[in-house]
Scaffold this motif. Structure first.
Motif, PDB file in Angstrom:
ATOM      1  N   MET A 139      -7.269   9.612  -5.435  1.00  0.00           N
ATOM      2  CA  MET A 139      -5.806   9.512  -5.175  1.00  0.00           C
ATOM      3  C   MET A 139      -5.607   8.703  -3.799  1.00  0.00           C
ATOM      4  O   MET A 139      -6.127   9.517  -2.606  1.00  0.00           O
ATOM      5  N   LEU A 140      -5.080   7.538  -3.790  1.00  0.00           N
ATOM      6  CA  LEU A 140      -5.383   6.865  -2.242  1.00  0.00           C
ATOM      7  C   LEU A 140      -3.977   5.951  -2.453  1.00  0.00           C
ATOM      8  O   LEU A 140      -3.333   5.393  -3.576  1.00  0.00           O
ATOM      9  N   PRO A 141      -3.350   5.514  -1.224  1.00  0.00           N
ATOM     10  CA  PRO A 141      -2.331   4.724  -1.132  1.00  0.00           C
ATOM     11  C   PRO A 141      -2.768   3.171  -1.291  1.00  0.00           C
ATOM     12  O   PRO A 141      -3.938   2.951  -0.988  1.00  0.00           O
ATOM     13  N   GLY A 142      -2.007   2.443  -1.730  1.00  0.00           N
ATOM     14  CA  GLY A 142      -2.404   1.062  -1.977  1.00  0.00           C
ATOM     15  C   GLY A 142      -2.852   0.669  -3.235  1.00  0.00           C
ATOM     16  O   GLY A 142      -2.020   0.529  -4.086  1.00  0.00           O
ATOM     17  N   TYR A 143      -4.038   0.892  -3.282  1.00  0.00           N
ATOM     18  CA  TYR A 143      -4.661   0.903  -4.779  1.00  0.00           C
ATOM     19  C   TYR A 143      -5.381   2.225  -4.705  1.00  0.00           C
ATOM     20  O   TYR A 143      -5.752   2.944  -3.816  1.00  0.00           O
ATOM     21  N   ASP A 144      -5.401   2.935  -6.077  1.00  0.00           N
ATOM     22  CA  ASP A 144      -5.919   4.137  -6.276  1.00  0.00           C
ATOM     23  C   ASP A 144      -7.435   4.071  -6.444  1.00  0.00           C
ATOM     24  O   ASP A 144      -8.072   2.716  -6.442  1.00  0.00           O
TER      25      ASP A 144
END
Length: 234
Positions: free
Chosen positions: A59-64
């Protein structure tokens, strides 16, 4: 991929406390560590520093994390340990499908992260040694595993496997029909000294079956797996 004298690990996690804790522990264990906190930053930093391994949150902002893994693997092969907050088989299989080599479910122990990273790097060294050794063609029916080129064909058509999937299939194909325990596979394919990750074997077998055919790998419940040349019930 030749490892540096001091292996470099990229830690990608959007929660600063977790990111710093993982990075600090890896540095204390002698690794050089870079840190990224979002998807685009991770892809750019991976291209810049060319790490020997990546610890990557899903779970990450921008691209997962899945998209990050897909992009960095398209650029160059690099072992990836994925961190997931969900103990969900579908989530794990997606990660393996885009090129992750291993995964840990949160919460995890820092010593487990270090052990998994060390195992990934040992496998890179071992793969380089095997590539320099004489190649072999392992055949089971219309399945052909070429250890020199690290290519697999089924019925004459090439099947694209991740490095871990290839190593797992090659080990099974090296002893066709023989039942190999999960503990044996963990020791030989993952280079893990204990049997704490038997679910990892199960997840990789499921991913591998989706690519080479479910009938080719027989499950012996409570024991392990065997590669068959013909159609058998899974």
């Amino acid at each position: 991929m030749a490892l540096r004298e001091v292996p470099r690990v990229l830690v990608v996690e959007d929660e600063p406390v977790i990111n710093d804790a993982v990075a600090d522990r890896l540095r204390a264990e002698g690794f050089a560590v870079d840190q990224a906190f979002d998807g685009p930053g991770a892809v750019a930093l991976c291209e810049q520093v060319r790490p020997d391994a990546v610890v990557l949150d899903v779970m990450l902002p921008g691209y997962d994390g899945h998209e990050v893994c897909r992009r960095i693997q398209a650029s160059r092969p690099v072992p990836v340990l994925m961190l997931t907050a969900r103990d969900d088989e579908a989530d794990v299989l997606v990660g393996l499908a885009v090129g992750a080599d291993d995964y840990l479910t949160k919460p995890f122990r820092m010593r487990e992260v270090v052990a998994r990273v060390r195992a990934l790097l040992r496998r890179v060294d071992r793969a380089a040694e095997l590539a320099a050794a004489p190649s072999a063609r392992l055949v089971a029916g219309d399945l052909v595993v070429d250890t020199g080129s690290r290519r697999v064909t089924v019925g004459g058509s090439e099947v694209h496997l991740t490095p871990t999937e290839f190593d797992l299939l090659a080990r099974l194909a090296g002893s066709p029909g023989e039942v190999l325990t999960r503990e044996h596979l963990l020791a030989e394919v993952w280079d893990w000294p204990d049997a704490s990750g038997t679910r990892t074997v199960d997840s990789h077998v499921r991913a591998l079956r989706a690519k080479v055919g479910p009938e080719r790998i027989r499950t012996v419940h409570g024991v392990g797996y065997a590669l068959e040349s013909g159609e058998v019930a899974p």
